[in-house]
Write a protein that holds these residues in place. Structure first.
Motif, short mmCIF file in Angstrom:
data_model
loop_
_atom_site.label_atom_id
_atom_site.label_comp_id
_atom_site.label_asym_id
_atom_site.label_seq_id
_atom_site.Cartn_x
_atom_site.Cartn_y
_atom_site.Cartn_z
N GLU A 120 0.77 -1.32 0.00
CA GLU A 120 0.10 -0.02 0.02
C GLU A 120 0.68 1.24 -0.07
O GLU A 120 0.56 2.11 -0.73
N PRO A 121 2.03 1.39 0.74
CA PRO A 121 2.77 2.48 0.56
C PRO A 121 3.16 2.74 -0.71
O PRO A 121 3.53 4.14 -1.25
N LYS A 122 3.61 1.76 -1.61
CA LYS A 122 3.97 1.73 -2.88
C LYS A 122 2.91 2.39 -3.80
O LYS A 122 2.98 3.25 -4.71
N VAL A 123 1.61 1.80 -3.72
CA VAL A 123 0.54 2.57 -4.24
C VAL A 123 0.19 4.09 -3.99
O VAL A 123 -0.01 4.83 -4.69
N ALA A 124 0.61 4.41 -2.59
CA ALA A 124 0.40 5.81 -2.14
C ALA A 124 1.37 6.61 -2.83
O ALA A 124 1.13 7.89 -3.31
N PHE A 125 2.67 5.88 -3.04
CA PHE A 125 3.58 7.01 -3.52
C PHE A 125 3.30 6.98 -5.00
O PHE A 125 3.49 8.19 -5.64
N LEU A 126 2.74 6.05 -5.74
CA LEU A 126 2.19 6.14 -7.21
C LEU A 126 1.47 7.35 -7.31
O LEU A 126 1.31 8.01 -8.30
N ILE A 127 0.22 6.89 -6.49
CA ILE A 127 -1.06 8.03 -6.61
C ILE A 127 -0.44 9.40 -6.37
O ILE A 127 -0.97 10.31 -6.92
N ASP A 128 0.36 9.66 -5.29
CA ASP A 128 0.81 11.07 -5.18
C ASP A 128 1.37 11.60 -6.49
O ASP A 128 1.41 12.91 -6.50
N ALA A 129 2.50 10.89 -6.95
CA ALA A 129 3.05 11.37 -8.33
C ALA A 129 2.11 11.47 -9.45
O ALA A 129 2.20 12.65 -9.98
N LEU A 130 1.16 10.58 -9.45
CA LEU A 130 0.24 10.93 -10.50
C LEU A 130 -0.70 12.21 -10.40
O LEU A 130 -0.99 12.90 -11.19
N ARG A 131 -1.16 12.29 -9.00
CA ARG A 131 -1.87 13.69 -8.89
C ARG A 131 -1.02 14.75 -9.15
O ARG A 131 -1.69 15.93 -9.60
N ALA A 132 0.43 14.73 -8.50
CA ALA A 132 1.28 15.94 -8.75
C ALA A 132 1.29 16.12 -10.36
O ALA A 132 1.51 17.50 -10.91
N ALA A 133 1.01 15.16 -11.22
CA ALA A 133 1.24 15.19 -12.61
C ALA A 133 -0.03 15.90 -13.39
O ALA A 133 -0.17 15.83 -14.31
N TYR A 233 2.51 5.92 -18.14
CA TYR A 233 3.40 5.99 -16.73
C TYR A 233 3.95 4.69 -16.52
O TYR A 233 3.15 3.79 -16.84
N LEU A 234 4.90 4.74 -15.67
CA LEU A 234 5.46 3.36 -15.08
C LEU A 234 5.83 3.55 -13.57
O LEU A 234 6.54 4.56 -13.51
N LEU A 235 5.42 2.72 -12.78
CA LEU A 235 5.95 2.53 -11.36
C LEU A 235 6.98 1.53 -11.77
O LEU A 235 6.71 0.50 -11.94
N GLU A 282 10.78 10.30 -18.52
CA GLU A 282 10.98 11.32 -17.74
C GLU A 282 10.93 10.94 -16.16
O GLU A 282 9.53 10.40 -15.76
N THR A 283 11.47 11.12 -15.25
CA THR A 283 11.28 10.88 -13.74
C THR A 283 10.61 12.00 -13.12
O THR A 283 10.76 13.03 -13.09
N LEU A 284 9.36 11.34 -12.55
CA LEU A 284 8.42 12.37 -11.88
C LEU A 284 8.70 12.18 -10.32
O LEU A 284 8.52 13.29 -9.80
N ALA A 285 9.08 11.19 -9.93
CA ALA A 285 9.33 10.90 -8.27
C ALA A 285 10.21 9.60 -8.21
O ALA A 285 10.04 8.67 -8.98
N LEU A 343 10.58 4.47 -8.82
CA LEU A 343 10.45 5.43 -9.47
C LEU A 343 9.07 5.57 -10.17
O LEU A 343 8.51 4.55 -10.44
N VAL A 344 8.54 6.74 -10.29
CA VAL A 344 7.29 6.95 -11.08
C VAL A 344 7.81 7.65 -12.47
O VAL A 344 8.47 8.90 -12.15
N LEU A 345 7.71 6.96 -13.62
CA LEU A 345 8.34 7.61 -14.98
C LEU A 345 7.28 8.08 -15.75
O LEU A 345 5.85 7.31 -15.64
#
Ligand SMILES: [Zn+2]
Length: 349
Positions: A120-133, A233-235, A282-285, A343-345
């Motif tokens: 779940e922390p990995k998914v939260a990290f992904l969701i945060d990066a997608l929202r920021a994008a 996007y790629l996690l 491109e690296t987003l997070a 990484l979120v790319l």
């Protein structure tokens, strides 16, 4: 680009508890030796696994296997190819049981705890990066490659993502994952079909969490994803050449975590830069955390316990180091030297 560092080591410690057990440790050391024998029996690897430049020289030799850093991209390569037989032995349905024993938490409670604590922390990290994008993560479709028994798929559902699918080469793991998730969201595919899947999968976001290092052609997979206009996007999570690798070399009698048992090459910050430039991402997070200091704690602890003349000192080691593990690891994470990176790319097209 956003950066995160660190993660409490308590989860690592709990997950690795079995490896502090000497009998369990010895079983995994023996499994590594068998896996290494199979690896050494394969054809020589003369070209970098990632960029295909000619390999030269030697950084170290482990179990009769030479390793070197690619002169072109900086990737760490073992000098034998990982054949399909080797890969199937390590994580197919007919494997040695290493991955099965580590990753198949058959019990409901263990499965749910692993989903919650690790995934779940990995998914939260992904969701945060997608929202920021600027995305609405709930609206997107997700495909998890190398999904194992579906922990990440289950974590995505738990985090409110609904358009989720998992793909995995081991049918036994697919079946177990679908049972655990309670829905048929996981599908099997052949090892050779990975690139076809990447080229055709209908998802906005693909995840590859400790999977790319097991793919026959990692660059080919990235290029296949880039060629799939649907995927944006790629996690990505990969193991890195880090202090944990060198600890493994220093303590050959201690359960290995990084090299061997399916890991025949490792990423470095340099080889990741090369790959991302080549694949046009491109690296987003970035999220840097690793198990290096847990490995230090475990390696020294097991080594002390293995020697009758040292064993009485093992508790002293634990008392000295345990409370400092988080800060020690955080220093390594902040220096971007940890044993793994998430990484979120974003694919540029
Ligand atoms: Zn290379």
């Amino acid at each position: 680009m956003s950066e995160r560092f660190g993660k409490p080591v308590a989860e690592y410690l709990r997950l690795q508890q079995a490896f502090y057990d000497l009998a369990e440790n010895d079983k995994l050391v023996a499994a590594l030796a068998a896996s290494d024998r199979l690896y050494r029996g394969g054809p020589a690897r003369t070209q970098c696994k990632l960029c295909t430049a000619a390999l030269a020289g030697r950084l170290f030799r482990r179990a009769g296997i030479d390793y070197s850093l690619c002169p072109t991209c900086g990737h760490l390569n073992g000098h034998y190819q990982d054949t399909e037989a080797y890969n199937l032995a390590n994580y197919g349905d007919h494997g040695t049981g290493h991955y099965a024993s580590i990753y198949q938490d058959q019990a409901r409670e263990a499965y749910d705890r692993r989903r919650q604590d690790i995934y779940e922390p990995k998914v939260a990290f992904l969701i945060d990066a997608l929202r920021a994008a600027g995305e609405q993560p709930e609206q997107l479709a997700y495909a998890d490659f190398g999904a194992g028994t579906g922990h990440l798929v289950a974590a995505m559902l738990a985090k409110g993502l609904t358009r989720v699918a998992g793909y995995e080469v081991s049918q036994a793991q697919v079946d177990l994952g679908n049972r655990m998730i309670g829905r048929e969201l996981m599908a099997g595919h052949g090892l050779a079909e990975t690139l076809v899947l990447a080229a055709n999968v209908q998802a906005d976001v693909v995840s590859s969490v400790f999977h790319l290092e097991h793919v026959a052609d990692p660059l080919g997979l990235m290029l296949a994803l880039r060629g799939n206009a649907r995927v944006r996007y790629l996690l990505l999570a990969v193991p890195l050449f880090s202090p944990a690798t060198l600890l493994q070399l220093v303590f050959p009698e201690v359960m290995p975590r990084v090299l061997g048992l399916g890991h025949t090459h490792l990423f470095t910050p340099s080889s990741l830069r090369w790959l991302f430039a080549r694949a046009g991402v491109e690296t987003l997070a970035e999220w840097w955390f690793g198990g290096d200091m847990v490995d230090l704690h475990r390696s020294v602890g097991v080594h002390l316990a293995q020697k009758p003349e040292l064993a009485p000192a093992a508790p002293a080691w634990h008392a000295m180091i345990l409370s400092a593990l988080d800060e020690l690891q955080l220093a390594i994470d902040r220096a971007k030297l940890s044993s793994e990176v998430h990484l979120v790319l974003r694919f540029g097209r």
